[in-house]
Design a protein around this motif. Structure first.
Motif, PDB file in Angstrom:
ATOM      1  N   ASP A  70     -28.090 -71.933  -7.813  1.00  0.00           N
ATOM      2  CA  ASP A  70     -27.475 -72.063  -8.222  1.00  0.00           C
ATOM      3  C   ASP A  70     -27.245 -70.911  -9.131  1.00  0.00           C
ATOM      4  N   LEU A  71     -26.444 -70.200  -9.604  1.00  0.00           N
ATOM      5  CA  LEU A  71     -26.583 -69.655 -10.347  1.00  0.00           C
ATOM      6  C   LEU A  71     -26.077 -69.443 -12.090  1.00  0.00           C
ATOM      7  N   ALA A  79     -27.571 -77.652  -8.750  1.00  0.00           N
ATOM      8  CA  ALA A  79     -29.594 -77.551  -7.484  1.00  0.00           C
ATOM      9  C   ALA A  79     -29.801 -78.972  -7.525  1.00  0.00           C
ATOM     10  N   ILE A  80     -29.622 -79.865  -8.423  1.00  0.00           N
ATOM     11  CA  ILE A  80     -30.422 -80.724  -8.288  1.00  0.00           C
ATOM     12  C   ILE A  80     -29.514 -81.817  -7.680  1.00  0.00           C
ATOM     13  N   GLY A  88     -31.158 -77.810   1.694  1.00  0.00           N
ATOM     14  CA  GLY A  88     -32.873 -76.939   2.362  1.00  0.00           C
ATOM     15  C   GLY A  88     -33.170 -76.764   0.950  1.00  0.00           C
ATOM     16  N   HIS A  89     -33.234 -75.295   1.396  1.00  0.00           N
ATOM     17  CA  HIS A  89     -34.181 -74.696   0.081  1.00  0.00           C
ATOM     18  C   HIS A  89     -33.272 -74.635  -0.795  1.00  0.00           C
ATOM     19  N   VAL A  90     -33.572 -74.749  -1.543  1.00  0.00           N
ATOM     20  CA  VAL A  90     -32.450 -74.681  -3.292  1.00  0.00           C
ATOM     21  C   VAL A  90     -33.275 -74.060  -4.198  1.00  0.00           C
ATOM     22  N   LEU A  91     -32.541 -72.893  -4.558  1.00  0.00           N
ATOM     23  CA  LEU A  91     -33.345 -72.127  -5.821  1.00  0.00           C
ATOM     24  C   LEU A  91     -32.448 -71.630  -7.222  1.00  0.00           C
ATOM     25  N   THR A 160     -25.048 -70.580   0.681  1.00  0.00           N
ATOM     26  CA  THR A 160     -23.836 -71.197  -0.307  1.00  0.00           C
ATOM     27  C   THR A 160     -24.522 -71.299  -1.751  1.00  0.00           C
ATOM     28  N   VAL A 161     -24.001 -70.370  -2.989  1.00  0.00           N
ATOM     29  CA  VAL A 161     -23.644 -70.238  -4.197  1.00  0.00           C
ATOM     30  C   VAL A 161     -22.959 -71.012  -5.092  1.00  0.00           C
ATOM     31  N   LEU A 162     -23.520 -71.911  -5.862  1.00  0.00           N
ATOM     32  CA  LEU A 162     -22.954 -72.603  -6.788  1.00  0.00           C
ATOM     33  C   LEU A 162     -23.003 -72.485  -8.217  1.00  0.00           C
TER      34      LEU A 162
END
Ligand code: SAH
Length: 306
Positions: A70-71, A79-80, A88-91, A160-162
């Protein structure tokens, strides 16, 4: 809030949430308590976040069991939401430590705490520095040379980038810089919100400037911007926004010659972008200097009166 409600007791498999339930979970999150205007901090509404996540998850299978970045994470709604949808892994990345603190508080509201990694990073600045031409600076003193030699900056990567990026109204070029960074980070797809009025421009930037393989509007929504900064005349302004799905050129798909050409174009455009941003910063600095001179002149005038 219980994160456990999402877990199947038998095999601990995470079960993705239904849209209505997701939206009501996101409704309970706190948003910016002190939004910073210069960073264009506008929280994505739960409805908008749910729409994006639903499209990304159901139509394109880009969320469940995928790694997600989540940029400009802010207080973390995307992100949540991704985590609740079974990512899976979220940054989460943001330039504002206060926002990251509030995001952390949101994660802690869950039991067990939701696992989202948080990272303080100025992506606009990084894009500006990325791929600076080393050779030009050989004679510079060492510290300076080290700080500009970022040719191979290692970007964090995810499937994936959100992003709900700054629209670039406060820091010019921030919207494009966000897209450029998002495309550096995404293996498969970038999801980004942009004003519907900028549709043609975004397509041009994504495909022609940044070399995207494809850029499509996958949903259209209305966004009620609350008057949190006081410069809008109305209490709430309605903005029409598009949800974009952009495939970066370096996605997992096999590359061909055409892609190599696009890569080259991408690098060149990043250099142009860096130059643009540098110019803008320079003019901002000049404006500030002018302001300072004016003030010091005023002060000395005041002193004269004494
Ligand atoms: N993702 C959140 C917040 C969107 S507002 C949500 O959807 O609610 C845009 C976010 O981008 C803000 O949190 C702001 O702090 C962050 N931001 C602005 N400029 C940035 C930069 N240069 N680098 C990283 N984050 C930045």
């Amino acid at each position: 809030m219980s994160a456990r409600s999402r877990v199947d007791d038998d095999d601990e498999k995470v079960i993705a949430m239904k849209p209505k339930q997701l939206q009501s979970e996101l409704q309970d999150l706190r948003t910016f308590s002190n939004p910073k205007q210069n960073l264009e901090q506008y929280a994505t509404t739960p409805l908008l976040a749910t729409k994006l996540l639903q499209v990304a998850s159901v139509e394109f299978n880009d969320i469940e069991e995928k790694s997600v970045i989540d940029l400009g994470v802010g207080t973390g709604v995307l992100a949540i939401g991704a985590k609740l949808m079974g990512a899976g892994h979220v940054l989460g990345i943001d330039v504002d430590a206060d926002a990251l603190e509030e995001c952390k508080e949101n994660l802690e509201m869950y039991d067990p705490e939701l696992e989202v990694e948080l990272c303080l990073m100025d992506v606009v600045e990084l894009i500006r520095r990325y791929d600076y031409d080393e050779d030009e600076d050989e004679d510079e003193d060492e510290d300076e040379a080290v700080s500009v030699k970022r040719k191979d900056y290692v970007w964090p990567r995810a499937d994936t980038v959100l992003t709900n990026p700054p629209f670039g109204t406060r820091r010019k070029g921030a919207d494009v810089a966000f897209l450029a960074a998002a495309m550096k980070m995404a293996e498969t797809a970038v999801y980004s919100f942009h004003k519907t009025s900028t549709r043609e421009y975004i397509e041009k930037v994504a495909v022609k400037k940044l070399g995207a393989k494809s850029a499509k509007v996958v949903a259209e929504m209305k966004y009620g911007l609350k008057n949190q900064y006081g410069h809008h005349r109305k209490d709430e302004v309605e903005v029409f926004v598009d949800v974009w799905r952009i495939e970066p050129s370096s996605s997992k798909a096999k590359k061909d010659d055409d892609d190599d050409e696009k890569d080259e174009m991408f690098e060149q455009n990043l250099r142009d972008l860096a130059a643009n941003i540098e110019e803008l910063q320079l003019s901002a600095r000049q404006r500030k200097d002018k302001e300072r001179n004016k003030n010091s002149r005023k002060n000395s005038d005041n002193r004269k009166k004494w």
